[in-house]
Design an enzyme around this catalytic site. Sequence first.
Site, PDB file in Angstrom:
ATOM      1  N   ASP A  29      51.832  87.655  32.047  1.00  0.00           N
ATOM      2  CA  ASP A  29      52.307  86.897  30.883  1.00  0.00           C
ATOM      3  C   ASP A  29      53.735  86.398  31.124  1.00  0.00           C
ATOM      4  O   ASP A  29      54.493  86.186  30.193  1.00  0.00           O
ATOM      5  CB  ASP A  29      52.249  87.767  29.621  1.00  0.00           C
ATOM      6  N   SER A  39      58.677  98.723  29.198  1.00  0.00           N
ATOM      7  CA  SER A  39      57.214  98.549  29.188  1.00  0.00           C
ATOM      8  C   SER A  39      56.629  98.461  30.590  1.00  0.00           C
ATOM      9  O   SER A  39      55.464  98.817  30.794  1.00  0.00           O
ATOM     10  CB  SER A  39      56.832  97.297  28.394  1.00  0.00           C
ATOM     11  N   HIS A  79      55.157  90.862  32.415  1.00  0.00           N
ATOM     12  CA  HIS A  79      54.478  92.110  32.780  1.00  0.00           C
ATOM     13  C   HIS A  79      53.615  91.905  34.024  1.00  0.00           C
ATOM     14  O   HIS A  79      53.334  90.778  34.410  1.00  0.00           O
ATOM     15  CB  HIS A  79      53.654  92.621  31.594  1.00  0.00           C
TER      16      HIS A  79
END
Lengths: 239, 239
Positions: B188, B12, B191
């Site tokens: 978070d 991600s 990320h």
Amino acid sequence: MVRPKIILFGDSITEESFGDGGWGAALANLFSRKADVVLRGYSGYNTRWALLAKETAFGTGGAEELAPVAVTVLLGANDACLPDRSSAFHHVPPNEYKQNLHDIISFIKKRWPTTLVVLITPPPIDEDGRLRHPYGDNLDGLPERTNEFAGSYAKACISVAGECGIPVVDLWSKMQQFPGWEKAFLSDGLHLTPSGNRIVFEEVVAALTKEGISVDTLPVDLPLFSQIDSSDPQKSFRV
Amino acid sequence: MVRPKIILFGDSITEESFGDGGWGAALANLFSRKADVVLRGYSGYNTRWALLAKETAFGTGGAEELAPVAVTVLLGANDACLPDRSSAFHHVPPNEYKQNLHDIISFIKKRWPTTLVVLITPPPIDEDGRLRHPYGDNLDGLPERTNEFAGSYAKACISVAGECGIPVVDLWSKMQQFPGWEKAFLSDGLHLTPSGNRIVFEEVVAALTKEGISVDTLPVDLPLFSQIDSSDPQKSFRV
């Protein structure tokens, strides 16, 4: 599965589209698992030079090359430099602009008949912004582009889209619907602020969606992690 | 001239790299006239799944396909989920992580011997951030990743780079040199914020530059507009 491509072809408004808040980057982010967004922006180019650039810009066109699902064409902001002002170098007359757009579209459609071509008009011009941020020396104190003249290229662009039966994003009109568009959307009277980029992004997404190209219709090339069985991951990767 | 490619392969942290302030978009912007930055980020993937994904992610490898000039590999943040906590689903043991990285690098180098592979370690973990922003239900009140455990994967990644003789960006260490890295760089706990993205961008550019890949060394595929003779533009486009 080969991931489909969306090619962005144009001038500096395309070349800069991966900058902060840029519309190209936003498209790449939206389609991050679905399509490659390929940047083919050439700062300062008018349609005359874009015509000369097209073979290189669009690649070899070899048999193994997959047709892009879509190509955006955003040209005209340089053609619309006035022929008797400081950036006359870039000027291309409106009739030739129209013919050049036709030739670019024909080139794309001949190579890739299934590819959706989306025309985008040049944005409006904030003449005050152009005087505050001239390109190089602008000694006559007159803007090298005017909004009215850019508008005639926007109208020409829309009529080409009509003649070819392809979608068009009318940036010139759309932006001017918002009070304060001059400074809100344009950083120097011509190029886009993040808010201006946002409008291009939203309008291009709307045009693609209307033609059936969206994150909902394009497949993912590989499974989402939530679909993977961690005790037998190979199962999820079998095609 | 076919424009060279830089492929970003990872999880991600790569998939989201074309979001606001993203490091992938910043690379695409830097190389806007020089190279295509190709996004191959797969959210949630660990190295075990990345191995299964590699053929599809890196394309058909047909003879006409140009070797990318560089591939970044940023994996490990998911492997480093603890095996006895809420995201155990993603966990891959450190030794297997190392072997998987070796296998991914071998795959790339076998297909494209001239391609520069740049390893990037997983970023540090802000455990407080993970507890505030858990993925799904995290009922045991313990972070599913810890900074110490992520660090052991970062070290493993660095040792793989050493064994392969390829460059590595040590994001885990680099970020922790800045006071307040926990909130400044991580949105978070895992990320990247725009500032965190900026570090990845700068470190990747530095690693590429050190290996001779930069805007100064890569050629443009088409002339800059300032090089075009408007009275005879064809001249500038002859190769």
